[in-house]
Design a protein around this motif. Structure first.
Motif, PDB file in Angstrom:
ATOM      1  N   GLU A  91       4.727   1.571  -0.011  1.00  0.00           N
ATOM      2  CA  GLU A  91       5.226   0.800   1.129  1.00  0.00           C
ATOM      3  C   GLU A  91       5.195   1.615   2.424  1.00  0.00           C
ATOM      4  OE1 GLU A  91       9.585  -0.441   2.787  1.00  0.00           O
ATOM      5  OE2 GLU A  91       9.236  -0.769   0.643  1.00  0.00           O
ATOM      6  N   ALA A  92       5.438   2.916   2.318  1.00  0.00           N
ATOM      7  CA  ALA A  92       5.717   3.721   3.505  1.00  0.00           C
ATOM      8  C   ALA A  92       4.486   4.387   4.116  1.00  0.00           C
ATOM      9  CB  ALA A  92       6.746   4.798   3.165  1.00  0.00           C
ATOM     10  N   TYR A  93       3.429   4.582   3.354  1.00  0.00           N
ATOM     11  CA  TYR A  93       2.330   5.412   3.876  1.00  0.00           C
ATOM     12  C   TYR A  93       1.618   4.722   5.036  1.00  0.00           C
ATOM     13  CZ  TYR A  93      -1.833   2.994   2.043  1.00  0.00           C
ATOM     14  OH  TYR A  93      -2.856   2.103   1.820  1.00  0.00           O
ATOM     15  N   THR A  94       1.014   5.539   5.890  1.00  0.00           N
ATOM     16  CA  THR A  94       0.229   5.051   7.021  1.00  0.00           C
ATOM     17  C   THR A  94      -1.237   5.030   6.614  1.00  0.00           C
ATOM     18  OG1 THR A  94       1.792   6.025   8.590  1.00  0.00           O
ATOM     19  CG2 THR A  94      -0.376   5.418   9.440  1.00  0.00           C
ATOM     20  N   PRO A  95      -1.866   3.870   6.547  1.00  0.00           N
ATOM     21  CA  PRO A  95      -3.277   3.824   6.145  1.00  0.00           C
ATOM     22  C   PRO A  95      -4.128   4.805   6.955  1.00  0.00           C
ATOM     23  CG  PRO A  95      -2.382   1.605   6.233  1.00  0.00           C
ATOM     24  CD  PRO A  95      -1.318   2.514   6.787  1.00  0.00           C
ATOM     25  N   TRP A  96      -4.961   5.542   6.272  1.00  0.00           N
ATOM     26  CA  TRP A  96      -5.722   6.598   6.928  1.00  0.00           C
ATOM     27  C   TRP A  96      -6.710   6.043   7.937  1.00  0.00           C
ATOM     28  CZ3 TRP A  96      -6.945  11.473   3.576  1.00  0.00           C
ATOM     29  CH2 TRP A  96      -5.767  11.908   2.948  1.00  0.00           C
ATOM     30  N   SER A 122       1.856  15.044   9.721  1.00  0.00           N
ATOM     31  CA  SER A 122       2.230  15.878   8.579  1.00  0.00           C
ATOM     32  C   SER A 122       1.238  15.593   7.455  1.00  0.00           C
ATOM     33  CB  SER A 122       3.638  15.552   8.087  1.00  0.00           C
ATOM     34  OG  SER A 122       4.605  15.839   9.057  1.00  0.00           O
ATOM     35  N   PRO A 123       0.404  16.562   7.074  1.00  0.00           N
ATOM     36  CA  PRO A 123      -0.448  16.371   5.905  1.00  0.00           C
ATOM     37  C   PRO A 123       0.312  16.734   4.631  1.00  0.00           C
ATOM     38  CG  PRO A 123      -0.999  18.434   6.978  1.00  0.00           C
ATOM     39  CD  PRO A 123       0.128  17.826   7.765  1.00  0.00           C
ATOM     40  N   PHE A 124       0.022  16.013   3.558  1.00  0.00           N
ATOM     41  CA  PHE A 124       0.768  16.238   2.325  1.00  0.00           C
ATOM     42  C   PHE A 124      -0.099  16.761   1.185  1.00  0.00           C
ATOM     43  CE2 PHE A 124       3.455  13.701   4.916  1.00  0.00           C
ATOM     44  CZ  PHE A 124       4.751  14.017   4.562  1.00  0.00           C
ATOM     45  N   ASP A 125      -1.375  17.004   1.469  1.00  0.00           N
ATOM     46  CA  ASP A 125      -2.240  17.651   0.495  1.00  0.00           C
ATOM     47  C   ASP A 125      -3.460  18.173   1.237  1.00  0.00           C
ATOM     48  OD1 ASP A 125      -3.737  15.162   0.825  1.00  0.00           O
ATOM     49  OD2 ASP A 125      -4.752  15.719  -1.046  1.00  0.00           O
ATOM     50  N   PRO A 126      -4.287  19.014   0.612  1.00  0.00           N
ATOM     51  CA  PRO A 126      -5.422  19.606   1.325  1.00  0.00           C
ATOM     52  C   PRO A 126      -6.414  18.580   1.872  1.00  0.00           C
ATOM     53  CG  PRO A 126      -4.947  20.863  -0.650  1.00  0.00           C
ATOM     54  CD  PRO A 126      -4.094  19.630  -0.721  1.00  0.00           C
ATOM     55  N   THR A 127      -6.605  17.453   1.189  1.00  0.00           N
ATOM     56  CA  THR A 127      -7.539  16.449   1.721  1.00  0.00           C
ATOM     57  C   THR A 127      -7.022  15.887   3.036  1.00  0.00           C
ATOM     58  OG1 THR A 127      -6.585  14.529   0.558  1.00  0.00           O
ATOM     59  CG2 THR A 127      -8.220  15.846  -0.634  1.00  0.00           C
ATOM     60  N   ALA A 128      -5.700  15.787   3.176  1.00  0.00           N
ATOM     61  CA  ALA A 128      -5.123  15.309   4.432  1.00  0.00           C
ATOM     62  C   ALA A 128      -5.322  16.335   5.544  1.00  0.00           C
ATOM     63  CB  ALA A 128      -3.646  15.000   4.250  1.00  0.00           C
ATOM     64  N   HIS A 130       6.112   1.385  10.777  1.00  0.00           N
ATOM     65  CA  HIS A 130       5.078   0.404  11.126  1.00  0.00           C
ATOM     66  C   HIS A 130       5.110  -0.785  10.173  1.00  0.00           C
ATOM     67  CE1 HIS A 130       3.065   2.235   7.720  1.00  0.00           C
ATOM     68  NE2 HIS A 130       3.070   3.409   8.362  1.00  0.00           N
ATOM     69  N   GLY A 131       5.776  -0.631   9.028  1.00  0.00           N
ATOM     70  CA  GLY A 131       5.891  -1.732   8.072  1.00  0.00           C
ATOM     71  C   GLY A 131       4.555  -2.258   7.594  1.00  0.00           C
ATOM     72  N   GLN A 132       3.552  -1.384   7.511  1.00  0.00           N
ATOM     73  CA  GLN A 132       2.211  -1.733   7.058  1.00  0.00           C
ATOM     74  C   GLN A 132       1.505  -2.738   7.973  1.00  0.00           C
ATOM     75  OE1 GLN A 132       0.371  -0.379   4.429  1.00  0.00           O
ATOM     76  NE2 GLN A 132       2.015   1.133   4.538  1.00  0.00           N
ATOM     77  N   ASP A 133       1.898  -2.746   9.243  1.00  0.00           N
ATOM     78  CA  ASP A 133       1.273  -3.626  10.220  1.00  0.00           C
ATOM     79  C   ASP A 133       0.689  -2.778  11.344  1.00  0.00           C
ATOM     80  OD1 ASP A 133       0.899  -6.435  11.410  1.00  0.00           O
ATOM     81  OD2 ASP A 133       1.988  -5.376  13.000  1.00  0.00           O
ATOM     82  N   TYR A 134      -0.620  -2.836  11.519  1.00  0.00           N
ATOM     83  CA  TYR A 134      -1.283  -1.979  12.496  1.00  0.00           C
ATOM     84  C   TYR A 134      -0.793  -2.253  13.909  1.00  0.00           C
ATOM     85  CZ  TYR A 134      -4.863   0.125  15.419  1.00  0.00           C
ATOM     86  OH  TYR A 134      -5.510   0.858  16.397  1.00  0.00           O
ATOM     87  N   GLU A 135      -0.615  -3.503  14.272  1.00  0.00           N
ATOM     88  CA  GLU A 135      -0.173  -3.818  15.632  1.00  0.00           C
ATOM     89  C   GLU A 135       1.222  -3.268  15.898  1.00  0.00           C
ATOM     90  OE1 GLU A 135      -2.016  -4.846  18.041  1.00  0.00           O
ATOM     91  OE2 GLU A 135      -3.701  -4.935  16.642  1.00  0.00           O
ATOM     92  N   THR A 136       2.061  -3.233  14.869  1.00  0.00           N
ATOM     93  CA  THR A 136       3.377  -2.608  15.030  1.00  0.00           C
ATOM     94  C   THR A 136       3.225  -1.121  15.299  1.00  0.00           C
ATOM     95  OG1 THR A 136       4.471  -4.245  13.624  1.00  0.00           O
ATOM     96  CG2 THR A 136       5.592  -2.133  13.906  1.00  0.00           C
ATOM     97  N   ALA A 137       2.310  -0.475  14.581  1.00  0.00           N
ATOM     98  CA  ALA A 137       2.055   0.943  14.812  1.00  0.00           C
ATOM     99  C   ALA A 137       1.585   1.175  16.246  1.00  0.00           C
ATOM    100  CB  ALA A 137       1.023   1.467  13.823  1.00  0.00           C
ATOM    101  N   VAL A 138       0.730   0.305  16.748  1.00  0.00           N
ATOM    102  CA  VAL A 138       0.259   0.416  18.132  1.00  0.00           C
ATOM    103  C   VAL A 138       1.422   0.279  19.102  1.00  0.00           C
ATOM    104  CG1 VAL A 138      -1.092  -0.763  19.913  1.00  0.00           C
ATOM    105  CG2 VAL A 138      -2.101  -0.321  17.661  1.00  0.00           C
ATOM    106  N   THR A 185       0.388  11.738   6.845  1.00  0.00           N
ATOM    107  CA  THR A 185      -0.924  11.511   6.241  1.00  0.00           C
ATOM    108  C   THR A 185      -0.862  11.810   4.749  1.00  0.00           C
ATOM    109  OG1 THR A 185      -1.936  12.128   8.357  1.00  0.00           O
ATOM    110  CG2 THR A 185      -3.384  12.012   6.435  1.00  0.00           C
ATOM    111  N   TYR A 186      -0.714  10.738   3.987  1.00  0.00           N
ATOM    112  CA  TYR A 186      -0.710  10.817   2.525  1.00  0.00           C
ATOM    113  C   TYR A 186      -1.040   9.436   1.991  1.00  0.00           C
ATOM    114  CZ  TYR A 186       3.876   8.522   2.722  1.00  0.00           C
ATOM    115  OH  TYR A 186       4.896   7.633   2.956  1.00  0.00           O
TER     116      TYR A 186
END
Length: 361
Positions: free
Chosen positions: A88-93, A113-119, A28-36, A54-55
């Motif tokens: 750079e890579a994470y997907t904003p929650w 994919s969650p990467f910790d218990p909070t996820a 998504h390159g940190q762009d929400y519209e790209t993710a959409v 999810t991290y």
């Protein structure tokens, strides 16, 4: 016997269509519209599900530039710190519930994919239908147990893992309450060279652990995924990118949306082509069977003339005697004149004389 497995009512395993997952990852390159666009593109390309990660940088590592926290040489991300790469890579929650709602509206499943218990807790509240265990997290047994305790289906990638490590992860998940588990053969090299993929592990893993098995593919192109389906993979996960011109973190080993759609078509074709283990002619072959070889008279034969390998041959079509009788008819005499092009039949031959010393019945 492979255990039954399903995600939100979608059956996965022998006899069901391959479950195709489009992995958004960092593309998504940190762009929400790209993710959409990627979620919409995955649906249009024929994917069954879209997968997120999810991290945050702080839930997956720490901010350190010590050598242990830097990617090594030979990596796509050589020299970069883990923290910088994951920043750079994470997907904003805050995007993820909206992307899940979009996927629901489009009729495509969405999980992560969650990467910790909070996820795990975050995704549970979001209502995901399943959890994916990333290859690097296969050794995080407390995290696996936390996912398993939710009772949701789990898909576990096995990149880098030994048999004993997969055993330990599957046992941890089962002991914590997971009853629906699938494994993905995975090679954690980016991109993966074909000789490192070892697709033959897929049937071996299915036999070993008694669960549905698929492929998480990091090779270039679609060939490995299609080959995996031919070997019984019931899940295929592949990264997607909007365009190869995008310089996102995972673009180098991802398929663009047109390529992903081509992969899905090839997978569906392969499913149909696999068919069943039955060596019998199909209805579609009925017309072709008419043009198999049989015995024909290929030169005019006079009444009483002997048949030879010059005036009788095995040719197409199949109207004459079976070729198994070729040697049996040689030397027999024609009961009447036979024109060239006549399919040979027993009534065209004089009866064989009874053996000496025996009267004909």
């Amino acid at each position: 016997m492979t255990a039954e497995f399903s995600i939100a009512g979608r059956r996965i395993g022998a006899g069901a269509p391959v479950y195709v997952i489009a992995e958004v990852s960092a593309n998504h390159g940190q762009d929400y519209e790209t993710a959409v666009r990627l979620v919409r593109g995955a649906k249009d390309a024929g994917a069954d599900a879209v997968k997120l990660q999810t991290y945050t940088p702080d839930t997956i590592t720490i901010d350190s530039d010590a050598p242990a926290f830097r990617n090594g040489t030979g990596s796509l991300w050589a020299g970069r710190t883990l923290y910088d790469l994951y920043q750079e890579a994470y997907t904003p929650w805050e995007w993820q519930p909206r992307l899940k709602a979009l996927a629901d509206d489009l009729g495509i499943q969405c999980f992560s994919s969650p990467f910790d218990p909070t996820a795990v807790d975050f995704l549970l509240a979001m209502g995901v239908p399943a959890f994916k265990v990333a290859s690097f997290e296969l050794v995080d047994l407390p995290l696996i147990r936390r996912m398993a305790q939710t009772g949701k289906p789990m898909i576990i990638s096995t990149g880098m893992a030994t048999e004993a490590e997969v055993d330990e992860a599957v046992t941890a998940a089962r002991d914590a309450g997971a009853s629906q588990i699938a494994l993905l053969k995975c090679t954690s090299a980016y991109p993966s060279p074909p000789e490192s993929v070892n697709l033959l592990e897929i049937p071996a893993m299915r036999e070993r652990w008694g669960v549905p098995v698929g492929l998480s593919d990091h090779t270039i192109g679609e060939t490995a995924a299609v080959g995996a389906v031919a070997l019984g993979a019931c899940i295929v996960e592949k990264h997607i990118v909007g365009s190869h011109a995008d310089h996102t973190a995972d673009a180098a080993f991802s398929l663009d949306l047109d390529e992903f759609a081509a992969m899905v078509r090839a997978i569906r074709f392969t499913e149909r082509a696999l068919g069943a283990a039955v060596l019998e002619p199909t209805p579609e072959e009925a017309e072709s069977r008419r043009f198999r070889r049989s015995l024909f008279v290929v030169e005019d034969v006079a009444a009483g003339e002997a048949l030879t390998d010059r005036n009788v041959r095995s040719i197409r079509p199949a109207d004459g005697l079976h070729t198994r009788y070729f040697e049996a008819v040689l030397g027999r005499r024609a009961a009447r004149a036979i024109k060239r092009g006549t399919p040979l039949s027993w009534d065209l031959l004089e009866p064989e004389p009874a053996p000496a010393g025996r009267q004909a019945e």
